[in-house]
Write a protein that holds these residues in place. Structure first.
Motif, short mmCIF file in Angstrom:
data_model
loop_
_atom_site.label_atom_id
_atom_site.label_comp_id
_atom_site.label_asym_id
_atom_site.label_seq_id
_atom_site.Cartn_x
_atom_site.Cartn_y
_atom_site.Cartn_z
N LEU A 284 0.81 -1.05 -0.17
CA LEU A 284 0.36 0.12 0.10
C LEU A 284 0.93 0.92 0.45
N LYS A 285 1.58 1.33 0.74
CA LYS A 285 2.94 2.01 0.88
C LYS A 285 3.74 2.73 -0.25
N GLN A 286 3.69 1.57 -1.23
CA GLN A 286 4.98 1.80 -1.93
C GLN A 286 4.40 2.15 -3.34
N ALA A 287 2.92 1.50 -3.78
CA ALA A 287 1.79 1.35 -5.11
C ALA A 287 1.90 2.77 -6.05
N ASP A 288 1.96 2.76 -6.91
CA ASP A 288 2.24 4.17 -7.22
C ASP A 288 0.95 3.94 -8.42
N VAL A 289 0.30 3.05 -8.78
CA VAL A 289 -0.94 3.18 -9.70
C VAL A 289 -2.14 1.73 -9.25
N VAL A 290 -2.62 1.87 -8.26
CA VAL A 290 -3.57 0.95 -8.36
C VAL A 290 -5.32 1.01 -8.53
N LEU A 291 -5.19 -0.23 -8.43
CA LEU A 291 -6.77 -0.44 -9.27
C LEU A 291 -7.65 -1.45 -8.30
N LEU A 292 -8.35 -0.79 -7.56
CA LEU A 292 -9.53 -1.07 -7.26
C LEU A 292 -10.41 -1.84 -7.90
N VAL A 293 -10.63 -3.20 -6.90
CA VAL A 293 -11.92 -3.93 -8.00
C VAL A 293 -12.81 -4.38 -6.63
N GLY A 294 -13.82 -3.67 -7.11
CA GLY A 294 -14.88 -4.24 -5.74
C GLY A 294 -14.61 -3.77 -4.90
N ALA A 295 -14.07 -2.42 -4.57
CA ALA A 295 -13.21 -2.99 -2.48
C ALA A 295 -13.16 -0.30 -2.50
N LEU A 300 -11.66 0.55 6.14
CA LEU A 300 -10.75 -0.04 6.03
C LEU A 300 -10.19 -0.37 5.07
N LEU A 301 -9.82 0.57 4.59
CA LEU A 301 -8.61 0.97 3.77
C LEU A 301 -7.88 1.83 3.70
N SER A 302 -7.83 2.97 4.54
CA SER A 302 -7.15 4.06 5.47
C SER A 302 -7.76 5.04 4.73
N HIS A 303 -8.84 4.99 3.62
CA HIS A 303 -9.63 6.01 3.32
C HIS A 303 -8.78 6.35 1.61
N GLY A 304 -7.54 5.29 2.02
CA GLY A 304 -6.38 5.80 0.82
C GLY A 304 -5.85 6.97 0.81
N ASP A 305 -5.72 7.37 2.77
CA ASP A 305 -4.67 8.41 2.44
C ASP A 305 -3.11 7.78 3.34
N ASP A 312 0.83 9.73 -3.80
CA ASP A 312 0.90 10.36 -5.28
C ASP A 312 0.59 8.69 -6.03
N ALA A 313 0.02 8.10 -5.29
CA ALA A 313 -1.35 7.33 -6.09
C ALA A 313 -1.67 7.68 -6.88
N LYS A 314 -1.73 6.78 -7.59
CA LYS A 314 -3.15 6.95 -8.42
C LYS A 314 -3.83 5.44 -8.77
N PHE A 315 -5.49 6.09 -9.04
CA PHE A 315 -5.92 5.09 -8.35
C PHE A 315 -6.97 5.07 -10.05
#
Ligand code: ADP
Ligand code: TZD
Length: 580
Positions: A284-295, A300-305, A312-315
């Protein structure tokens, strides 16, 4: 000339029979409408004004599972909705029964599970003037706050319409809980039978596919193609969507590591080489592009913060509800549609080799996974021989027995009992894990377990904190009454979180509890085991699953094992106590 009373003459009674044959009532219409829409099971509690409805449903081939408390029946209906993809049905009596069911309805809505709570209600003309009716309450007004939608039927001729509308709304788009109010007078209303066939209908294509636009799919693929540290997060929406094959194909073709949310565990087997579940914080800390699939990017995901996430992650977010996007973070590439259609479109438009997770990123996560697994192995080893037994001692036994039973459904609630089970007991099959979910609610245990057993016929193992079990424990009687293949494993550390808190007074400490749960199930005719060592847990659980009959294993856990609120202790307000 006055007519003789109908029953007095043979001719008259034949006429009465003929006219009765041409009539029907609200209760028959409800059952016929449910049958027409392939409803096979109703979970509920009977009483005025729905007892005859339950009787008739049962006589007509719908299974009626009678509960001890409506909250548990509603949780069962919600779980049935998640497991079958069709709305589960819960039946409640007016006012108090209705209110008891609402927790389950609201929980279903929060978790995006489809269900319909059908409730009888008292006489409208008395309730609305607040004249003091039996079980008086304006249920529709109350339910609106807790449901995806709430409807009331005022005329028997609208029963078919009301049921079709409720089923459709519960299942289509983002699934959720729908409330359907049927006043006693409507259930008892007699109408012409010929009108019946015209007033009922079967819902066509209950949850129609919703396809994403091609340009939206291309935008998402391009973002992933440029990523150095891509990550997929699978949520229970992905599990619900039954896109197992497409998701696996996409993940394996791109090599992107994935993190499963708890109810998405098993979508791909937990020992899959691309699972980053055991390197979650680094991922979670390192990902730069995150694909959320039905989440959802909720608590539970710290609001993406940050600092949990790379600031700098792109969702990219795949979700059926467009209103979910941008709820917490900017969504650079929205993929609005049902996940099966979204993943079909992604696979369709993805060019061979276009998206490849860099090997260095995969290696980094693998190294962290290996290190964390080694750390955990030490903890597990220490727990194995500890006496009194630790959570992790009992759970290793549960893990090993369940490894022999991949078909078994796992239900799980508690605090430590939830966190430690999630991390210790791997899942190998999609949609086989049901837990406290988005709300972190206690009380889902026996309802979910009953629904899993009823809907699938497979063995169910409910792994429960001792406090958690208390919220639905009386349903152990329901489990034994219906002879369901449910084994309840209680991780009994004598308290909420733990059982060794000293009390400041002669009363027990607020967190202290005390029970022999194995004796409880015996009172109902089930088999109880008390286990004080991991070996005893293994023996009892193995036997219970093999027998396939209701059983409970009360695992005596060290009362000092367990942390306050499990791994979400930071959410406890401390105020001045923090200064002491
Ligand atoms: P988790 O708790 O596992 O992270 P959430 O319950 O937060 O999962 O998120 C589930 C999401 O999945 C919801 O936003 C819901 O709208 C979405 N969803 C549910 N069913 C589908 C479906 N068939 N297709 C697409 N999205 C879905
Ligand atoms: N009531 C409801 C309906 N949901 C809740 N989540 C709670 C109360 C508060 N709560 C938790 O969040 S976990 C928990 C409660 C009461 C029980 C924890 O104790 P346990 O599990 O015995 O079930 P552990 O393993 O001892 O932590």
């Amino acid at each position: 000339m006055t007519e003789a009373p109908a029953q007095a003459t043979g001719e008259g009674s034949a006429r009465a029979d003929a006219s009765a044959a041409a009539l029907t009532d609200g209760i028959h219409l409800v059952v016929d409408a449910l049958k027409l829409n392939d409803v096979t099971t109703i979970y509920g509690v009977v009483g005025i004004p729905v007892t005859d409805l339950a009787r008739l449903a049962q006589a007509e081939g719908i299974r009626f599972i009678g509960f001890r408390h409506e909250s548990n029946a509603a949780h069962a209906a919600a779980a049935a909705g998640f497991l079958t993809g069709k709305p589960g049905i819960c039946l409640t009596v007016s006012a108090p029964g209705f209110l008891n069911g609402l927790v389950g309805l609201a929980n279903a809505t929060t978790n995006c599970f489809p269900m319909v709570q059908i409730s009888g209600s008292s006489e409208r003309h008395i309730v609305d003037l607040q004249r003091g009716d039996y079980e008086e309450m304006d249920q529709l007004a109350v339910a609106r706050n807790f449901a995806k939608a709430a409807y009331r039927i005022h005329r028997a001729e609208d029963i078919g319409r009301g049921i079709a509308r409720a089923l459709r709304t519960a299942a289509a788009g983002r699934p959720g809980g729908v409330y359907l109010d049927i006043p006693a007078a409507v259930l008892g209303e007699v109408i012409d039978k010929t009108a019946e066939s015209r007033s009922l209908w079967r819902v066509t294509d209950l949850a129609p596919r919703q396809l994403p636009a091609p340009e939206a799919v291309d935008r998402a693929i391009e973002l992933l193609a440029g990523a150095q540290r891509p990550l997929v997060v699978l949520g229970k929406g992905a599990a619900y969507a039954r896109a197992d094959v497409q998701l696996r194909e996409f993940i394996e073709a791109t090599g992107i590591p994935y993190v499963p949310m708890s109810m998405a565990k098993g979508l791909l087997p937990d020992d899959h080489p691309q699972s980053a579940a055991t390197a979650r914080s680094l991922a979670l800390k390192q990902a730069d592009v995150v694909l959320l699939v039905g989440a959802r990017l909720n608590w539970l995901l710290s609001h993406g913060d940050a600092p949990t996430w790379n600031p700098d992650a792109k969702f990219i977010q795949a979700d059926i509800a467009a209103s979910e996007l941008d709820s917490n973070q900017p969504i650079a590439a929205p993929l609005v549609g049902d996940i099966a259609s979204v993943m079909d479109a992604v696979l369709d438009r993805l060019k061979p080799g276009q998206v490849k997770a860099p090997q260095s990123w995969r290696d980094e996560l693998r190294e962290r996974t290996d290190a964390n697994v080694a750390k955990m192995a030490k903890r597990l080893e220490a727990a194995r021989s500890a006496y009194p037994m630790k959570f992790l001692g009992a759970l290793q036994s549960v893990r090993d027995v369940l490894a022999q039973h991949p078909e078994a459904y796992v239900v799980n609630e508690g605090a430590n009992a939830l966190d430690l089970t999630r991390n210790t007991v791997p899942m190998r099959v999609p949609r086989h894990r049901l837990d406290s979910g988005t709300w972190g609610v206690m009380g889902i245990g026996m309802g979910y377990a009953i629904a899993a057993a009823v809907e699938t016929g497979e063995p169910v193992v409910a792994i429960e904190g001792d406090s958690a079990l208390g919220f639905s424990g009386m349903e152990l009687e329901t489990i034994t009454r219906y002879k369901l293949p449910v084994t309840t494993v209680v991780l009994n550390n004598s308290g909420v979180y733990r059982g060794d808190e000293p009390s400041a007074t002669r009363d027990p400490a607020p967190t202290y509890l005390h029970a022999r749960h194995d004796l409880m199930i015996e009172a109902f005719g089930g088999t109880g085991y008390q286990a004080t060592t991991p070996e005893e847990v293994t023996a009892a659980l193995t036997r219970a699953i093999a027998q396939g009959t209701p059983a409970l294993v009360d695992c005596v856990i060290d009362p000092s094992d367990g942390t306050e609120s499990g791994n979400i202790g930071h959410l406890n307000p401390r105020g001045l106590t923090a200064l002491r």
